[in-house]
Design a protein around this motif. Structure first.
Motif, mmCIF file in Angstrom:
data_model
loop_
_atom_site.group_PDB
_atom_site.id
_atom_site.type_symbol
_atom_site.label_atom_id
_atom_site.label_comp_id
_atom_site.label_asym_id
_atom_site.label_seq_id
_atom_site.Cartn_x
_atom_site.Cartn_y
_atom_site.Cartn_z
ATOM 1 N N MET A 32 0.832 -1.212 0.000
ATOM 2 C CA MET A 32 0.000 0.000 0.000
ATOM 3 C C MET A 32 0.862 1.256 0.000
ATOM 4 O O MET A 32 0.658 2.167 -0.810
ATOM 5 N N ILE A 33 1.846 1.312 0.876
ATOM 6 C CA ILE A 33 2.598 2.563 1.013
ATOM 7 C C ILE A 33 3.524 2.777 -0.191
ATOM 8 O O ILE A 33 3.677 3.893 -0.671
ATOM 9 N N LYS A 34 4.075 1.677 -0.731
ATOM 10 C CA LYS A 34 4.951 1.796 -1.909
ATOM 11 C C LYS A 34 4.182 2.289 -3.125
ATOM 12 O O LYS A 34 4.672 3.107 -3.890
ATOM 13 N N ARG A 35 2.956 1.791 -3.303
ATOM 14 C CA ARG A 35 2.171 2.165 -4.483
ATOM 15 C C ARG A 35 1.421 3.482 -4.289
ATOM 16 O O ARG A 35 0.831 4.004 -5.221
ATOM 17 N N SER A 36 1.411 4.013 -3.039
ATOM 18 C CA SER A 36 0.640 5.232 -2.758
ATOM 19 C C SER A 36 1.486 6.465 -2.508
ATOM 20 O O SER A 36 1.013 7.579 -2.715
ATOM 21 N N VAL A 37 2.703 6.269 -2.005
ATOM 22 C CA VAL A 37 3.516 7.428 -1.604
ATOM 23 C C VAL A 37 4.734 7.534 -2.524
ATOM 24 O O VAL A 37 5.682 6.750 -2.412
ATOM 25 N N PRO A 38 4.725 8.496 -3.447
ATOM 26 C CA PRO A 38 5.870 8.636 -4.337
ATOM 27 C C PRO A 38 7.121 8.979 -3.537
ATOM 28 O O PRO A 38 7.094 9.875 -2.688
ATOM 29 N N ASN A 194 0.479 2.718 -10.775
ATOM 30 C CA ASN A 194 0.846 1.606 -9.897
ATOM 31 C C ASN A 194 -0.299 0.609 -9.721
ATOM 32 O O ASN A 194 -0.280 -0.214 -8.802
ATOM 33 N N GLY A 195 -1.309 0.727 -10.562
ATOM 34 C CA GLY A 195 -2.347 -0.316 -10.597
ATOM 35 C C GLY A 195 -3.604 -0.031 -9.802
ATOM 36 O O GLY A 195 -4.493 -0.885 -9.737
ATOM 37 N N TYR A 196 -3.715 1.136 -9.162
ATOM 38 C CA TYR A 196 -4.954 1.458 -8.442
ATOM 39 C C TYR A 196 -5.994 1.966 -9.440
ATOM 40 O O TYR A 196 -5.679 2.755 -10.337
ATOM 41 N N SER A 197 -7.241 1.532 -9.251
ATOM 42 C CA SER A 197 -8.334 1.992 -10.120
ATOM 43 C C SER A 197 -8.850 3.341 -9.604
ATOM 44 O O SER A 197 -8.582 3.735 -8.460
ATOM 45 N N ASP A 198 -9.646 4.018 -10.432
ATOM 46 C CA ASP A 198 -10.253 5.286 -10.004
ATOM 47 C C ASP A 198 -11.125 5.068 -8.765
ATOM 48 O O ASP A 198 -11.169 5.911 -7.867
ATOM 49 N N LEU A 199 -11.818 3.917 -8.720
ATOM 50 C CA LEU A 199 -12.673 3.624 -7.564
ATOM 51 C C LEU A 199 -11.819 3.496 -6.291
ATOM 52 O O LEU A 199 -12.144 4.070 -5.243
ATOM 53 N N GLU A 200 -10.719 2.753 -6.390
ATOM 54 C CA GLU A 200 -9.829 2.594 -5.221
ATOM 55 C C GLU A 200 -9.292 3.951 -4.766
ATOM 56 O O GLU A 200 -9.252 4.256 -3.582
#
Ligand code: GEK
Length: 248
Positions: A32-38, A194-200
């Motif tokens: 989560m943190i790797k794909r969310s926090v640049p 990083n693979g998160y959808s608009d909904l996510e």
């Protein structure tokens, strides 16, 4: 398991509860943190470099809001002075349970010995900071009520030795509405890539509303100076995520 993929917000939720660092989050946290926090991985790696530079012999280090211990591990692998330890604090039992087992594996990976770590389950606002040469607040202050942030930084400054360092990483906001919008858009593009959808992205954003409260870099700088730090500035920034070094 703490190496699973984060899909906590992949399914539509009727009612989005405020974000909590519970068992479900702990189990996907590294992803989560790797794909969310640049820049998260860069900040962690450089925390090791900063430990090498700033940790003094016979002193304590603090990792406040340690989650699964990434900053703690980066620090302990780079401390070159004797008689140092790290106090790693988090108020999520689920996070600390995972952190404990990650630290056991880390201990086993370095037979020649690493600085010991004391794990504390509690509010970072209740921890006494003493004889410290390095304190890390890596994306934790943003979860503390705004009006209580100065007091915590004061206590950190008071507990630091001369020449000691606070590394403060935060999601930040911008006064210029156009720039603020751009940074949010670029951050969301980063998450999409990083693979998160608009909904996510939108459900996670709602969950963090009022839970994670970003402030501008200027507010953070002023607060650090007011708390007693003599030298304060940004050493890393990517979009609306930044890390500051504050020297006592
Ligand atoms: C890392 N530093 O990987 N007291 C103690 N812990 C708290 C408090 C509090 N008042 N408020 C929040 N936390 C880590 C990442 S995550 C950042 C830090 C994020 C804890 C919370 O339980 C969580 O583990 C951590 O602070 C924030 O380098 O997820 O954006």
């Amino acid at each position: 398991m703490s190496n699973s993929r984060d899909n906590l917000y992949a399914v539509p939720q009727l009612d989005i509860a405020g974000f909590r660092f519970d068992k479900a989050v702990a189990s996907v946290f590294p992803d989560m943190i790797k794909r969310s926090v640049p820049g998260y991985e860069t900040i962690i790696a450089m925390t090791g470099t900063l430990a090498e530079r700033y940790v003094q012999a016979n002193s304590h280090c603090y990792d406040l809001g340690c989650s699964l211990g990434a900053s703690t591990i980066a620090m302990r692998h780079h401390i070159s002075h004797p008689n140092c330890d790290i106090v790693a604090v988090d108020n999520s039992e689920d996070m600390l349970k995972q952190c404990q087992s990650i630290l056991h594996k880390d201990d086993a990976s370095a037979p020649s010995g690493l600085s010991p770590v004391e794990l504390v389950c509690g509010n970072v606002q209740d921890i006494s900071i003493v004889n410290a040469s390095m304190v890390v607040l890596n994306f934790t202050l943003q979860f503390i009520p705004v009006e209580q942030r100065t007091e915590l930084l004061h206590r950190i400054a008071d507990g630091l030795l001369p020449g000691g360092v606070l590394v403060l990483s935060e999601k930040v906001a911008f006064d210029d509405p156009q720039h603020q919008e751009l940074m949010i858009e670029l951050h969301h593009n980063f998450k999409r890539a990083n693979g998160y959808s608009d909904l996510e992205i939108s459900q996670k954003r709602s969950a963090l509303d009022d839970v994670l409260v970003p402030e501008t870099l200027e507010v953070n700088r002023k607060r650090l100076r007011k708390a007693g730090f003599s030298s304060v500035d940004v050493w890393f920034q990517c979009f609306n995520f930044a890390s500051l070094i504050a020297i006592k």
